[in-house]
Write an enzyme that holds these catalytic residues in place. Structure first.
Site, PDB file in Angstrom:
ATOM      1  N   LYS A   1      -0.619   8.468  -1.502  1.00  0.00           N
ATOM      2  CA  LYS A   1       0.151   8.490  -2.739  1.00  0.00           C
ATOM      3  C   LYS A   1       1.615   8.189  -2.488  1.00  0.00           C
ATOM      4  CE  LYS A   1      -0.581  13.390  -2.995  1.00  0.00           C
ATOM      5  NZ  LYS A   1      -0.079  13.991  -1.735  1.00  0.00           N
TER       6      LYS A   1
ATOM      7  N   LYS B   1      -4.779   4.241   5.804  1.00  0.00           N
ATOM      8  CA  LYS B   1      -5.334   5.120   4.762  1.00  0.00           C
ATOM      9  C   LYS B   1      -4.567   5.000   3.440  1.00  0.00           C
ATOM     10  CE  LYS B   1      -3.127   9.567   4.572  1.00  0.00           C
ATOM     11  NZ  LYS B   1      -3.285  10.931   4.135  1.00  0.00           N
TER      12      LYS B   1
ATOM     13  N   LYS C   1       5.336   9.144  11.366  1.00  0.00           N
ATOM     14  CA  LYS C   1       6.464   9.234  10.439  1.00  0.00           C
ATOM     15  C   LYS C   1       7.804   9.161  11.164  1.00  0.00           C
ATOM     16  CE  LYS C   1       4.081  11.425   6.606  1.00  0.00           C
ATOM     17  NZ  LYS C   1       4.004  12.524   5.643  1.00  0.00           N
TER      18      LYS C   1
END
Ligand code: ADP
Ligand code: NA
Length: 330
Positions: A201, A198, A111
């Site tokens: 959401k 992966k 991130k």
């Protein structure tokens, strides 16, 4: 009885990845374990969130927990920010964790690489200690998570060992050592658009995931446009055929078929037929959940359940926090 803690961030509507990797397991676990299922809204704010949306998604996730079949008579269902012990414990845990340990976490590396270190919040780095707190506050022995959380669980175990060694009295360990419990199949559901990544959401590409609240036609479209390969052969080979292998895992996880059953059943048929059947299987799974969800979201029942859940959670969490503070000398 053994104790389980598990949490999901309200950073968007859960995907079938969250369902297969985490939520689906919860339904059986609540019968055999003392369970705490938490909506971890404090984790969600490590990245910017629109306030109204965050509040709405928090309630929505709680309603989804109930809609899939979590039973407040069997499990404690609550919102993290309603139990202040989480934030307090996180501070103590941060002070007993090194920056080096946190910088090694791959989720932080991913991130922060995307946004640059100066562009991410300090909370993104100290998110794992908040998660450690979630687990230890309820004396959890087992933590059912997807494969992506393994590293954070290792950090939790290292922390518990160190904390107990530093601060516990002989034969009176302050914290319980947790074990990780990974779903056998579908512990890592992949993106429908980039099957080597992966499913998440928070993926900006909405075609990459199926949300648990997607309407049937959207589900059909997304499965139809899922990336596969040009061979047209249905076989399970995650390395060389990640797209179709991912769809096989999903199909198996949402039905009673095993992957082998499915490979046999669709032998010689094209991806089109397979995808159409998979889409219907997902629709059949999600429609009843969505109906129950809609009833719950606009009911007082939800507020009552969450209030009661927070009360129970506070009692347990505050006890552990007090033991931690006593141990340290606070
Ligand atoms: P997300 O990455 O979708 O925002 P969270 O971090 O909120 O998910 O994780 C909630 C739970 O769902 C965790 O137990 C996590 O391991 C599981 N999970 C998340 N993504 C997947 C996936 N693609 N496959 C299987 N399990 C997943
Ligand atoms: Na199955």
């Amino acid at each position: 009885m053994e104790t389980i803690f598990s949490g999901i961030q309200p950073s968007g509507t859960p995907t079938i990845g969250n369902y297969i990797g985490a939520i689906k397991q919860f339904i059986n676990l609540q019968n055999d374990y003392k369970c705490y299922f938490c909506v971890v809204d404090e984790h969600a704010i490590t990245v910017p969130q629109a306030p109204l949306e965050l509040r709405q998604q928090t309630l929505s996730l709680a309603a989804l927990y109930l809609a899939v079949g979590l039973n407040p008579k069997k499990a404690t269902i609550f919102i993290q920010s309603e139990v202040s012990a989480h934030a307090e414990a996180a501070w103590i845990i941060q002070c007993n964790t090194t920056i080096g340990e946190l910088e090694r976490m791959t989720q932080f590396k991913d991130k922060s690489q995307k946004n640059g270190r100066t562009g991410v919040s300090a909370g993104l780095l100290t998110y794992p200690p908040l998660m450690v707190g979630d687990i230890v506050l309820y004396n959890a022995n087992l933590v059912p998570v997807g494969d992506d959380q393994k590293q954070h669980l290792e950090l939790t175990r290292d922390f518990v060992e160190r904390f107990n060694k530093r601060y516990s009295q002989p034969n009176q360990e302050i914290l319980t050592m947790p074990e990780v419990k990974i779903a056998e199949h579908g512990s890592r559901v992949m993106s429908l658009q980039e099957p080597t990544k992966k499913m998440s959401k928070s993926d900006p590409n909405k075609k990459a995931f199926i949300s648990m609240l997607d309407e049937p036609d959207i589900i059909r479209k997304k499965i139809k446009s899922a990336v596969t390969d040009s061979t047209g052969i249905i076989e399970y080979d995650p390395e060389n055929k990640p797209g179709i292998s991912n769809l096989l895992s999903i199909f198996s996880a949402v039905t009673d078929f095993t992957i082998d059953d499915l490979v046999l059943k669709y032998n010689g048929q094209g991806y089109g037929v397979f995808k159409a059947d998979l889409a219907e299987a997902i629709v059949d799974l999600l429609l009843p959940i969505q109906t129950r969800y809609n009833e719950l979201l606009h009911s007082d029942e939800l507020d009552v359940i969450l209030d009661e859940g927070a009360q129970v959670a506070r009692l347990v969490a505050n006890k552990t926090l007090q033991r931690m503070k006593n141990g340290i000398g606070l």
